[in-house]
Design an enzyme around this catalytic site. Structure first.
Site, mmCIF file in Angstrom:
data_model
loop_
_atom_site.group_PDB
_atom_site.id
_atom_site.type_symbol
_atom_site.label_atom_id
_atom_site.label_comp_id
_atom_site.label_asym_id
_atom_site.label_seq_id
_atom_site.Cartn_x
_atom_site.Cartn_y
_atom_site.Cartn_z
ATOM 1 C CB CYS A 46 -0.944 0.081 1.182
ATOM 2 S SG CYS A 46 -1.847 -1.436 1.477
ATOM 3 N NE ARG A 97 4.312 2.138 -0.617
ATOM 4 C CZ ARG A 97 5.444 1.753 -0.033
ATOM 5 N NH1 ARG A 97 6.597 2.018 -0.609
ATOM 6 N NH2 ARG A 97 5.431 1.119 1.103
ATOM 7 C CD1 TRP A 126 -0.326 -5.807 -4.019
ATOM 8 C CD2 TRP A 126 0.030 -6.630 -1.971
ATOM 9 N NE1 TRP A 126 0.134 -7.102 -4.152
ATOM 10 C CE2 TRP A 126 0.353 -7.629 -2.913
ATOM 11 C CE3 TRP A 126 0.176 -6.928 -0.619
ATOM 12 C CZ2 TRP A 126 0.820 -8.890 -2.556
ATOM 13 C CZ3 TRP A 126 0.629 -8.195 -0.255
ATOM 14 C CH2 TRP A 126 0.956 -9.153 -1.223
ATOM 15 C CG ASN A 157 2.333 0.606 3.794
ATOM 16 O OD1 ASN A 157 2.089 -0.552 3.477
ATOM 17 N ND2 ASN A 157 3.528 1.143 3.709
ATOM 18 N N GLY A 158 0.701 -1.467 6.064
ATOM 19 C CA GLY A 158 1.352 -2.388 6.994
ATOM 20 C C GLY A 158 0.377 -3.479 7.399
ATOM 21 C CD GLU A 213 15.439 -10.915 -13.343
ATOM 22 O OE1 GLU A 213 15.195 -11.519 -12.298
ATOM 23 O OE2 GLU A 213 14.854 -9.862 -13.651
ATOM 24 C CE LYS A 240 11.663 -9.115 -14.346
ATOM 25 N NZ LYS A 240 12.489 -8.541 -13.320
ATOM 26 C CD GLU A 282 7.950 -9.577 -12.403
ATOM 27 O OE1 GLU A 282 7.451 -9.172 -11.345
ATOM 28 O OE2 GLU A 282 9.142 -9.411 -12.690
ATOM 29 C CG HIS A 295 18.579 -35.356 -13.481
ATOM 30 N ND1 HIS A 295 19.082 -36.636 -13.451
ATOM 31 C CD2 HIS A 295 19.578 -34.574 -13.972
ATOM 32 C CE1 HIS A 295 20.343 -36.629 -13.872
ATOM 33 N NE2 HIS A 295 20.662 -35.389 -14.207
ATOM 34 C CE LYS A 323 10.063 -0.868 -9.361
ATOM 35 N NZ LYS A 323 10.435 -2.164 -9.930
HETATM 36 C C1 F6R Z 1 10.549 -8.683 -10.084
HETATM 37 C C2 F6R Z 1 10.735 -7.785 -8.965
HETATM 38 C C3 F6R Z 1 10.755 -8.362 -7.598
HETATM 39 C C4 F6R Z 1 11.746 -7.596 -6.710
HETATM 40 C C5 F6R Z 1 11.631 -8.084 -5.258
HETATM 41 C C6 F6R Z 1 12.660 -7.414 -4.373
HETATM 42 O O1 F6R Z 1 10.578 -8.011 -11.293
HETATM 43 O O2 F6R Z 1 10.831 -6.600 -9.131
HETATM 44 O O3 F6R Z 1 11.060 -9.725 -7.605
HETATM 45 O O4 F6R Z 1 13.037 -7.796 -7.191
HETATM 46 O O5 F6R Z 1 10.355 -7.829 -4.782
HETATM 47 O O6 F6R Z 1 12.515 -6.042 -4.387
HETATM 48 P P1 F6R Z 1 13.678 -5.056 -3.972
HETATM 49 O O7 F6R Z 1 14.770 -5.202 -4.965
HETATM 50 O O8 F6R Z 1 13.049 -3.711 -3.985
HETATM 51 O O9 F6R Z 1 14.131 -5.487 -2.601
#
Ligand code: F6R
Length: 594
Positions: free
Chosen positions: A2, A27, A74, A100-101, A471, A475, A478, A494, A589
């Site tokens: 949030c 957020r 969120w 938020n929390g 990675e 990407k 998600e 395996h 994010k």
């Molecule tokens: C994926 C992504 C997340 C962040 C993860 C950690 O694209 O962005 O997997 O990498 O939530 O976030 P930070 O780097 O802000 O600690």
């Protein structure tokens, strides 16, 4: 997670709240709402499921607001509907709050103090609103002590914005573990989860700390601890410009951020060479450490895994990479002379922060490498270094990952005494990346041919290519919602190869000369079982028919390019499927809950 905002004074309140919330949508964007306090002490609440765009037309712009609070959610407690959206009013209608929390003990508080209250939502926040109302009303002689008492009972995390009908001239803000800033403007004050929300109003922020209660009026801010003692807090300037946050002509932030990557590399190499405050000390710490522990989540964890290999292969240094949420509760055996590195784009990830709290409590030295100056992890570690990627807005991390690789490579090559080699190599990477980006439409064609008619896909690779595969798979899944897994190419047979059916796309990354033959033969095994094989290779290892061929830069730096191919594959898959690339479902994010 949030995001919260609030404002009091001669500020265009509703305008700031709505614009601020849009800046905080990274957020969370399940639901949104604002509460405006008018001169007469009436509170006008507007809230709605979905994004801020749904909220804007519903807000009554004719309200002459003296203060207000806002929220983008969120969901943690209860579904993302209008009832659960913030702000929440206490049952008497006196208090409106945004939060938020997560309040861990909200059920106990509800049973113990609020059994007579009728609740309208499933949220922990509505319990907090009523708890505050109950304690303030019971402490008529010293209402602030009532408020502090309620806050002292909360267990968990919170950043709160609170308005009170009986005191329209005040806005309260309180913080415990969740991020919150108090902005000082010319004719008023604001609160926000992130300075990005407030940059159109002010660049000057007081860094309030856990356990603080701030009492804001139009022309004053008093910050107290929960015993009522006044505390002084540091002021920090955030120098971002409003225009830095616009996506300009790009359809999505993600594409803009992918395209910024060559200039991010340039920026990092030039600023790190100029020298940064903690850099010399960090290099000394790394040198003397017996084992380096890298702790991170998601994409930042993937960057940690890659950095681990560089440390080991180039410096012969022992490094462990750990997932933060696992590390916090099941710490590995720690060596005699450890040094901890926390990689985090946001600097606010709760899982990483909890791990850092444990590391600090054990007295170990630590470094946070983050993109957000003044963030919690940056403040709390022994040292901090910047990622210098510029603000990343799209939920899927791209340029911050590239920046993490670049900063980690810088540290490794600096310790090795071979910085000139790295700088030369990164120059080649920049040029190759520019070239790759200029041909991005070819990757869109690959996507259209191979990834729109499938529900699942695999990425495979060996060595550094496997770490890139991890990675790239994250990407793609998600933002396109395909079920995508990554595998060490040799491991597929395996067990997982059982999942390969006619037409299942398997994308092999082949950039490491000593592993190319083996990966290609694993891809053959897939093809023999009907899988659709695609290959991302380096030009010196390319074979006819490879799907995407990138320039052959120095071997250890090749992940910088193959990950960009993965980013573009993910971007175009989501785009072609018609999804909101920047705000994928169920995500946020900055992940500030455990
Ligand atoms: C994926 C992504 C997340 C962040 C993860 C950690 O694209 O962005 O997997 O990498 O939530 O976030 P930070 O780097 O802000 O600690």
């Amino acid at each position: 997670m949030c995001g919260i905002v609030g404002a009091i004074g001669n500020i265009a309140i509703a305008k700031y709240l709505l614009k601020g919330l849009q800046r905080l949508e990274y957020r969370g964007y399940d639901s949104a709402g604002i509460a405006l306090m008018d001169k007469l002490g009436d509170i006008h609440v507007t809230k709605v499921a979905g994004k801020i765009a749904n909220l804007i037309p519903l807000v009554d712009q004719s309200v002459e607001a003296v203060s207000g609070i806002g929220h983008t959610r969120w969901a943690t407690h209860g579904p993302a509907n209008t009832e659960n959206a913030h702000p929440h009013l206490s049952a008497s209608g006196r208090f409106a709050i945004v939060h938020n929390g997560v309040i861990d003990n909200y059920k106990e508080l509800k049973e113990r103090y609020l059994s007579d209250v009728e609740f309208l939502s499933d949220t922990d926040t509505e319990v907090v609103a009523n708890l505050i109302d109950r304690f303030v009303s019971d402490n008529k002689e010293d209402e602030l002590e009532g408020l502090r008492k309620a806050l002292r009972l909360l267990e968990g995390s919170y950043a709160l914005g609170i308005i009170d009908r009986k005191h329209p001239e005040r806005l309260y803000a309180a913080k415990e573990k969740s991020p919150l800033l108090v902005g000082v403007a010319d004719e008023g004050h604001i609160i926000c989860s992130d300075a990005m929300a407030g940059i159109s109003v002010t660049k000057a922020y007081l860094l309030i700390q856990d356990g603080d209660l701030a009492i804001l009026t139009a022309d004053d801010v008093r910050i107290e601890n929960l015993s009522g003692e006044v505390v002084e807090r540091e002021m920090q300037r955030f120098d971002e410009e409003d225009s830095d946050l616009d996506k300009g002509l790009y359809p999505y932030y993600m594409l803009k951020e992918i395209e910024e990557q060559p200039s991010v590399l340039r920026h990092i190499t030039s600023l790190y060479q100029e020298g940064l405050e903690d850099l010399p000390q960090v290099l000394k710490e790394l040198e003397k450490a017996e084992t380096i522990y890298m702790v991170a989540s998601g994409t930042s964890y993937h960057a940690s895994c890659l950095a681990k290999r560089w440390f080991e292969q180039i410096l012969n240094k022992r490094v462990e990479a750990h997932i933060a949420s696992e590390f916090t509760y099941e710490m590995p055996v720690i060596s005699q002379k450890p040094f901890f590195i926390f990689l985090s784009q946001s600097g606010e990830t709760a899982d990483s922060r909890h791990a850092l709290v444990k590391v600090k409590a054990a007295g170990y030295p630590s470094l946070t490498i983050t993109n957000v100056k003044g963030s919690t992890l940056a403040r709390e570690a022994s040292y901090s270094l910047p990622l210098l990627a510029g603000r990343e807005v799209a939920v899927a991390s791209t340029k911050a990952y590239i920046a993490q690789l670049a900063v980690m490579a810088y540290l490794v090559y600096a310790l090795k005494g071979e910085l000139p080699d790295l700088l030369k190599g990164l120059k080649q990477v920049e040029v190759a990346m520019e070239r790759l980006l200029s041909q991005k439409e070819a990757i869109r064609d690959v996507v259209k041919e191979n990834l729109l008619d499938t529900r699942n896909a695999f990425y495979i690779g060996r060595g550094l290519d496997y770490l890139t595969a991890m990675e790239n798979a994250l990407k793609l899944k998600e933002i396109s919602y395909l079920q995508v897994e990554s595998f060490a190419a040799g491991e597929l047979k395996h067990g997982t190869i059982a999942l390969i059916e006619d037409g299942t796309p398997v994308i092999a990354i082949v950039t490491q000369a000593h592993l190319a033959k083996q990966t290609r033969s694993n891809l053959e095994e897939v093809r023999a079982r009907g899988g659709r094989s695609l290959t991302i290779s380096s030009s010196d290892l390319a074979l006819e028919g490879d799907t995407v061929v990138v320039d052959a830069v120095p071997m250890r730096l090749r992940p910088f390019l193959s990950v960009v191919v993965g980013q573009l594959i993910a971007y175009y898959t989501a785009l072609e499927k018609g999804y909101n690339v920047d705000q994928p479902r169920n995500l946020a994010k900055s992940v500030t809950v455990e």
